[in-house]
Design a protein around this motif. Structure first.
Motif, mmCIF file in Angstrom:
data_model
loop_
_atom_site.group_PDB
_atom_site.id
_atom_site.type_symbol
_atom_site.label_atom_id
_atom_site.label_comp_id
_atom_site.label_asym_id
_atom_site.label_seq_id
_atom_site.Cartn_x
_atom_site.Cartn_y
_atom_site.Cartn_z
ATOM 1 N N LYS A 1 61.393 43.348 33.192
ATOM 2 C CA LYS A 1 62.339 43.976 34.110
ATOM 3 C C LYS A 1 62.693 45.347 33.572
ATOM 4 N N ASP A 2 63.112 46.199 34.445
ATOM 5 C CA ASP A 2 63.495 47.550 34.070
ATOM 6 C C ASP A 2 64.738 47.507 33.187
ATOM 7 N N LYS A 3 64.672 48.166 32.053
ATOM 8 C CA LYS A 3 65.799 48.170 31.125
ATOM 9 C C LYS A 3 66.990 48.921 31.715
ATOM 10 N N ARG A 4 66.750 49.998 32.424
ATOM 11 C CA ARG A 4 67.818 50.849 32.945
ATOM 12 C C ARG A 4 68.162 50.476 34.395
ATOM 13 N N ALA A 5 68.480 49.201 34.590
ATOM 14 C CA ALA A 5 68.805 48.735 35.937
ATOM 15 C C ALA A 5 69.641 47.466 35.846
ATOM 16 N N ILE A 6 70.163 47.072 36.966
ATOM 17 C CA ILE A 6 70.831 45.768 37.055
ATOM 18 C C ILE A 6 69.802 44.829 37.666
ATOM 19 N N THR A 7 69.396 43.801 36.906
ATOM 20 C CA THR A 7 68.333 42.901 37.355
ATOM 21 C C THR A 7 68.768 41.455 37.214
ATOM 22 N N LEU A 8 68.083 40.587 37.923
ATOM 23 C CA LEU A 8 68.282 39.146 37.840
ATOM 24 C C LEU A 8 66.976 38.564 37.321
ATOM 25 N N GLN A 9 67.039 37.834 36.219
ATOM 26 C CA GLN A 9 65.822 37.301 35.612
ATOM 27 C C GLN A 9 66.011 35.836 35.275
ATOM 28 N N LYS A 10 64.931 35.048 35.470
ATOM 29 C CA LYS A 10 64.973 33.616 35.153
ATOM 30 C C LYS A 10 64.554 33.387 33.708
ATOM 31 N N PHE A 11 65.250 32.469 33.053
ATOM 32 C CA PHE A 11 64.954 32.064 31.681
ATOM 33 C C PHE A 11 64.898 30.548 31.633
ATOM 34 N N SER A 12 64.205 30.014 30.641
ATOM 35 C CA SER A 12 64.251 28.583 30.346
ATOM 36 C C SER A 12 64.620 28.441 28.877
ATOM 37 N N ALA A 13 65.370 27.389 28.577
ATOM 38 C CA ALA A 13 65.797 27.160 27.200
ATOM 39 C C ALA A 13 65.546 25.706 26.839
ATOM 40 N N ARG A 14 64.856 25.499 25.736
ATOM 41 C CA ARG A 14 64.517 24.154 25.277
ATOM 42 C C ARG A 14 65.700 23.559 24.521
ATOM 43 N N GLY A 15 66.032 22.316 24.870
ATOM 44 C CA GLY A 15 67.086 21.604 24.157
ATOM 45 C C GLY A 15 68.483 22.071 24.501
ATOM 46 N N VAL A 16 68.618 22.732 25.640
ATOM 47 C CA VAL A 16 69.915 23.259 26.063
ATOM 48 C C VAL A 16 70.321 22.562 27.354
ATOM 49 N N THR A 17 71.563 22.119 27.420
ATOM 50 C CA THR A 17 72.074 21.489 28.629
ATOM 51 C C THR A 17 72.772 22.551 29.479
ATOM 52 N N PRO A 18 72.909 22.305 30.772
ATOM 53 C CA PRO A 18 73.626 23.258 31.628
ATOM 54 C C PRO A 18 75.055 23.518 31.138
ATOM 55 N N ASN A 19 75.712 22.510 30.573
ATOM 56 C CA ASN A 19 77.079 22.697 30.054
ATOM 57 C C ASN A 19 77.121 23.713 28.940
ATOM 58 N N MET A 20 76.086 23.762 28.118
ATOM 59 C CA MET A 20 76.048 24.736 27.006
ATOM 60 C C MET A 20 75.950 26.165 27.544
ATOM 61 N N ILE A 21 75.259 26.338 28.662
ATOM 62 C CA ILE A 21 75.073 27.669 29.234
ATOM 63 C C ILE A 21 76.360 28.148 29.901
ATOM 64 N N CYS A 22 77.071 27.241 30.538
ATOM 65 C CA CYS A 22 78.280 27.612 31.281
ATOM 66 C C CYS A 22 79.444 28.009 30.375
ATOM 67 N N LYS A 23 79.393 27.680 29.102
ATOM 68 C CA LYS A 23 80.500 27.991 28.199
ATOM 69 C C LYS A 23 80.592 29.463 27.913
#
Length: 124
Positions: A102-124
Motif C-alpha cells: 500500500k502507498d505509504k503516504r496515504a490513508i489505506t485499509l489493509q487486511k492482515f492475519s495473525a497466528r495464535g491471536v484471538t479477536p479479543n486480543m485485537i480489540c484491546k
C-alpha cells in the motif's frame, strides 16, 4: 528401546555391541541412530564402551488458528505496520501475514492475519 515423552535432561546408556570394535564404527552407529530418531542426541564414550542417548527438549507448538482483520493505516508502510502489530499483540513478526503493498503516504485499509491471536486480543 526409548519411547514416550521424556524430560529434557533424561538420558539412557547402552553398552556397545561386541562387534563394534573401532571408534569410527561406533560413531557411525550413533549417527545412524540419531538421524532416524527425531529428538534424540547420541554420543559415544568408547572408553567406557557405552552409547548415551539424551533427549532434546521439544519446542512448544505454535497455535494453528488465525484471525483475519483490517487495519486503517495513515503514513505507514506494510512492514512497519507488521512490526508495530507484532509488538502490540506480543507475537513474532513471522506470525503476521499480509498481502500486497500500500502507498505509504496515504490513508489505506489493509487486511492482515495473525497466528495464535484471538479477536479479543485485537480489540484491546
Amino acid at each position: 528401546f526409548a519411547t514416550g515423552p521424556h524430560q529434557p535432561d533424561t538420558y539412557v546408556e547402552f553398552y556397545l555391541p561386541k562387534n563394534i570394535t573401532s571408534l569410527s564404527r561406533a560413531r557411525s552407529l550413533a549417527s545412524r541412530i540419531s538421524s532416524c530418531s527425531r529428538g534424540i542426541c547420541c554420543t559415544v564414550d568408547f572408553k567406557s564402551k557405552t552409547i548415551k542417548f539424551s533427549f532434546k527438549p521439544k519446542k512448544p507448538r505454535k497455535p494453528d488458528y488465525y484471525t483475519v482483520f483490517s487495519v486503517r493505516k495513515k503514513n505507514i508502510e506494510g512492514k512497519g505496520a507488521v512490526r508495530l502489530l507484532a509488538k502490540m499483540l506480543k507475537i513474532e513478526v513471522a506470525d503476521i501475514g499480509y498481502a500486497g503493498t500500500k502507498d505509504k503516504r496515504a490513508i489505506t485499509l489493509q487486511k492482515f492475519s495473525a497466528r495464535g491471536v484471538t479477536p479479543n486480543m485485537i480489540c484491546k
